[in-house]
Design an enzyme around this catalytic site. Structure first.
Site, mmCIF file in Angstrom:
data_model
loop_
_atom_site.group_PDB
_atom_site.id
_atom_site.type_symbol
_atom_site.label_atom_id
_atom_site.label_comp_id
_atom_site.label_asym_id
_atom_site.label_seq_id
_atom_site.Cartn_x
_atom_site.Cartn_y
_atom_site.Cartn_z
ATOM 1 C CG ASP A 24 -1.639 1.218 1.487
ATOM 2 O OD1 ASP A 24 -2.194 1.732 0.494
ATOM 3 O OD2 ASP A 24 -1.684 1.725 2.612
ATOM 4 C CG ASP A 26 -1.778 7.829 0.038
ATOM 5 O OD1 ASP A 26 -2.800 7.882 -0.652
ATOM 6 O OD2 ASP A 26 -0.733 8.449 -0.253
HETATM 7 O O1 LIG Z 1 -9.024 8.509 0.424
HETATM 8 C C1 LIG Z 1 -8.357 7.743 -0.262
HETATM 9 O O2 LIG Z 1 -8.542 7.588 -1.477
HETATM 10 C C2 LIG Z 1 -7.348 6.922 0.457
HETATM 11 O O3 LIG Z 1 -7.194 7.339 1.781
HETATM 12 C C3 LIG Z 1 -5.963 6.933 0.003
HETATM 13 O O4 LIG Z 1 -5.669 7.600 -1.041
HETATM 14 C C4 LIG Z 1 -5.446 5.554 0.268
HETATM 15 O O5 LIG Z 1 -4.351 5.262 -0.478
HETATM 16 P P1 LIG Z 1 -3.532 3.938 -0.101
HETATM 17 O O6 LIG Z 1 -3.323 3.998 1.412
HETATM 18 O O7 LIG Z 1 -4.380 2.765 -0.507
HETATM 19 O O8 LIG Z 1 -2.253 4.110 -0.869
HETATM 20 MG MG LIG Z 2 -2.722 3.409 3.068
#
Ligand SMILES: O=C(O)[C@H](O)[C@H](O)COP(=O)(O)O
Ligand SMILES: [Mg+2]
Length: 302
Positions: A24, A26
């Site tokens: 992942d 973020d």
């Molecule tokens: O609100 C969103 O789209 C998500 O919080 C965010 O972008 C998650 O990203 P990830 O942690 O899956 O990389």
């Molecule tokens: Mg994330």
């Protein structure tokens, strides 16, 4: 029982057991535009061990090419676009391969979201329309709710996609809602994350924007394309020919990342640099391991 990573021996056994690492982004690799500690070194360590790295993000604001540039800017290289799967790409793939939406009916997809979504849809040959397009057609003083009738093009829209839009406003939601009042128009959500980790806090995520549109239009999304959606995982497993027992899913959110792994019999590693806490980690059976940060893989390996 969730195991906390604390020793070099544990890291060595991870390196022996898994040949593919799903990251992942973020809250794991970075927060906003800040790379998290020892992440670059961790990626280099895994690359030195010939591990397959795949980045799986629910963030639809960027395209896969944008992700490559972001990783390169952080000094993480030798990552090709096939190693990036984000909710913008999985949404475009769903629309093309599952919904089989026409590309030749002269219609457009209305997008409440950012360029990651429109770029991936355009890359697949779909025309899109966004509020930004309306700002090029209408003077500022005509972009108001009083003029709503002139801002809607019902004959031109054949689908609606809603994702994370840092510039969401009442009129954008109002226009999106008009299209969804027609139950024949598919409503596609990129992902359901309620919050977005940023700086030292959390901001509304795509899921919170989807909820506003859902409630106002009295419509449920016809599809949610990001984690923990199995379609996203299936395409990753098949296109990379992965063995589930040799794959590790690393994330910061239980209801997306950890479910994404657990629902597909893939081991999971929760990091505490994003949304979740150690207390939550200790009480969730769907988490195989947890650690403070992704960079612990490098830091503990020394
Ligand atoms: O609100 C969103 O789209 C998500 O919080 C965010 O972008 C998650 O990203 P990830 O942690 O899956 O990389
Ligand atoms: Mg994330």
């Amino acid at each position: 029982m969730t195991v906390k990573l604390t020793t070099k021996e544990q890291i060595n056994s991870l390196l022996d057991k898994y040949d593919t690492f799903l990251f992942d982004c973020d809250g794991v690799v970075w927060i906003g535009n800040e790379l998290l500690p020892s992440v670059k070194e961790t990626m280099e360590l895994l690359q030195q061990h010939d591990k397959k790295l795949i980045f799986v993000s629910n963030n639809s604001t960027k395209s896969r090419n944008d992700y490559i540039h972001k990783l390169n800017n952080f000094g993480i290289f030798n990552i090709n676009v096939d190693q990036i799967v984000n909710s913008a790409y999985s949404t475009a793939t769903y629309i093309e391969k599952v919904l089989k939406l026409s590309k030749t009916d002269g219609k457009k997809i209305w997008v409440l979201g950012q360029s990651g979504i429109t770029d991936e849809l355009n890359n697949k040959g779909y025309q899109t329309m966004t509020f930004d397009d309306l700002t090029k057609k209408f003077p500022h003083d005509e972009l108001t709710m009083d003029n709503i009738d002139n801002l809607i093009f019902k004959d031109e829209i054949n689908c609606v996609v809603v994702g994370l839009d840092f510039n969401t406003n009442y009129l954008k939601v109002g226009i999106t809602m008009q299209y969804l009042l027609d139950n024949n128009i598919p409503f596609i959500a990129t992902n359901i994350d309620s919050t977005f980790p940023f700086k030292n806090t959390k901001l509304p995520g795509a899921g919170s924007i989807v909820e506003i549109v859902k409630f106002a239009s009295n419509r449920e999304p016809n599809a949610i394309c990001g984690k923990p959606n199995n379609g996203m995982m299936d395409s990753i497993l098949i296109s990379n020919n992965l063995q589930k027992d040799k794959t590790l899913m690393i994330g910061d959110r239980i209801n997306t990342d950890m479910k994404f792994g657990f629902n597909n019999q893939i081991d999971t590693l929760l990091v505490l640099t994003g949304i979740e806490t150690e207390e939550r980690a200790l009480n969730e059976k769907i988490i195989t391991y947890y650690t403070n940060k992704l960079g612990d893989i490098y830091d503990l390996s020394k």
